[in-house]
Scaffold this active site. Structure first.
Site, short mmCIF file in Angstrom:
data_model
loop_
_atom_site.label_atom_id
_atom_site.label_comp_id
_atom_site.label_asym_id
_atom_site.label_seq_id
_atom_site.Cartn_x
_atom_site.Cartn_y
_atom_site.Cartn_z
N VAL A 91 1.14 -0.93 0.00
CA VAL A 91 0.10 0.44 0.23
C VAL A 91 0.77 0.75 -0.27
O VAL A 91 2.15 1.72 0.31
CB VAL A 91 -0.75 -0.06 1.44
CG1 VAL A 91 -1.50 -0.93 1.39
CG2 VAL A 91 -0.71 0.16 2.51
N GLN A 103 7.02 -2.13 1.79
CA GLN A 103 8.23 -1.79 -0.11
C GLN A 103 8.65 -0.59 0.87
O GLN A 103 10.47 -0.66 -0.46
CB GLN A 103 7.31 -1.08 -0.77
CG GLN A 103 6.06 -0.30 -0.47
CD GLN A 103 4.82 -0.57 -1.06
OE1 GLN A 103 5.07 -0.44 -2.59
NE2 GLN A 103 4.38 1.15 -1.97
N GLN A 143 1.53 3.36 1.91
CA GLN A 143 2.16 3.78 3.06
C GLN A 143 3.47 2.33 3.90
O GLN A 143 3.76 2.09 4.84
CB GLN A 143 1.87 4.35 4.78
CG GLN A 143 1.19 5.66 4.32
CD GLN A 143 2.69 7.15 4.13
OE1 GLN A 143 3.77 6.47 4.67
NE2 GLN A 143 2.68 7.47 3.38
N SER A 144 3.23 1.36 2.16
CA SER A 144 3.84 0.28 3.13
C SER A 144 5.32 0.30 3.71
O SER A 144 6.80 1.23 2.26
CB SER A 144 4.37 -0.57 1.74
OG SER A 144 4.60 -1.73 2.10
N ASN A 145 5.23 -0.31 4.88
CA ASN A 145 6.92 -0.66 5.53
C ASN A 145 7.66 -1.33 4.38
O ASN A 145 8.63 -0.54 4.93
CB ASN A 145 6.94 -0.72 6.99
CG ASN A 145 6.25 0.08 8.06
OD1 ASN A 145 6.07 1.64 7.55
ND2 ASN A 145 5.18 -0.42 8.49
#
Ligand SMILES: Cc1ncc(COP(=O)(O)O)c(C=O)c1O
Length: 337
Positions: free
Chosen positions: A79, A85, A81-83
């Site tokens: 998503v 990626q 705000q994915s940590n």
């Protein structure tokens, strides 16, 4: 059994990207505030590269495999705000690999304008990743695979890193946390009654569960569902744990997996009151920066279990701070701070 687990883990090669071991620290003021048990925090937010987090421990092993395969491009997704990626983008920058990310829109309703541009979204750009906007369909790995396919057609050699870096090798990687906790807690003269953390794409918990069953048999691993999908999370924890146990040549009993429901709030990515309260407590009492999507919900779940009397006051619990701090900035005023 600790030495045996270490020997089994030593069969797998890692790059040495992550700063390990991460610290294990007492949370004396939070313990006193809650009236016991004794609380400890395993600082998986301190794994170093690109502001750290739990995925780097998995990536250390998974990216060894990527380099061995001759890949020139890392492909992953998550998503906005994915940590996960963001940590893939950071690792790619360090390794001199191209990075393409499928950025899913629609899983989370953006809480404010900063969500799209701040926190992890900003860091992805800073670390030089190429971002591809895709709709969220519920198939976490579909768009990542499609992107890799398109890159192959243009002559690239992509390596697919699954959503959340969750697969059996990622789970094997996470079993190394148990070795660290076993050594650190022994040096501090305690045996944890439980290791508590938030669980989403699941391989963090799978590795902890397989490792603890072998090397810390008196320690229960308790995953707090933060996806508001406890059955799916539990099924994935079991699947990756089975895969990791196979890779490590260890027996696997699903009874060592426990996913606790009821602390995810209304949906994934929405910070509710208990989470905001937990984030504020951890900040004010322990100078920890938790996030509203993962680590804050994990702590909220642990506090609820303590209030419900799950553990006696003289027991020791290890809470894992799995990272996610950058998204704190993206949620901004929705936290009332
Ligand atoms: C900060 C943070 N904590 C915990 C998790 C959950 O770990 P896992 O996906 O392995 O269950 C994630 C996953 O994205 C995360 O970013």
């Amino acid at each position: 059994m600790l030495a045996d687990l270490e020997a089994r883990l030593a069969r797998f090669q890692r790059l040495g990207l992550a700063h390990l071991p991460t610290p294990l620290e007492p949370m004396k003021r939070l313990s006193a505030h809650l009236g016991g048990p004794r609380l400890w925090v395993k600082r998986e937010d301190c794994t170093g590269v690109g502001l750290g987090g739990n995925k780097l421990r998995k990536l250390d092993y998974v990216l060894h495999d990527a380099l061995a395969s001759g890949a020139d491009t890392l492909v992953s997704g998550g998503v906005v705000q994915s940590n996960s990626q963001r940590q893939v983008a950071a690792a790619a920058a360090r390794l001199g690999l191209d990075c393409h990310l499928a950025v899913y829109h629609g899983r989370v309703a953006p809480p404010n304008a900063a969500y799209e541009t701040s926190g992890n979204a900003l860091l992805n750009r800073l670390f030089g990743a190429t971002l591809h906007d895709v709709p969220w369909t519920g198939d976490r790995n579909g768009a990542i695979r499609d992107l890799a396919h398109r890159l192959t057609e243009t002559g690239r050699k992509p390596y697919v890193i699954p959503y959340g870096v969750s697969n059996p090798l990622g789970a094997v990687a996470y079993a190394t946390t148990v070795v660290e906790i076993a050594r650190q807690s022994a040096a501090l003269d305690f045996v944890p009654s439980a290791i508590v953390h938030c669980s989403g794409s699941a391989a963090t918990q799978s590795g902890l569960a397989v490792g603890a069953a072998h090397a810390l048999p008196d320690t229960r691993v308790v995953g707090i569902d933060i996806d508001a999908e406890p059955e799916r999370v539990h099924a994935d924890v079991i699947a990756y744990a089975k895969g990791a146990a196979d890779l490590l040549d260890l027996p696997f009993d699903p009874a060592c997996t426990e996913v606790v429901a009821g602390h995810a709030g209304p949906a994934y990515g929405i910070a509710h009151e208990a989470t905001i309260e937990a984030i504020k407590l951890a900040g004010r009492l322990e100078a920890l920066a938790l996030d509203p999507v993962y680590s804050g919900k994990g702590l909220a779940g642990m506090i609820a279990l303590i209030h419900a009397g799950r553990w006696p006051a003289d027991s020791d619990l290890v809470y894992i701070h799995t990272g996610g701090t950058p998204s704190l900035f993206a949620y901004g005023d929705s936290l009332g701070l």
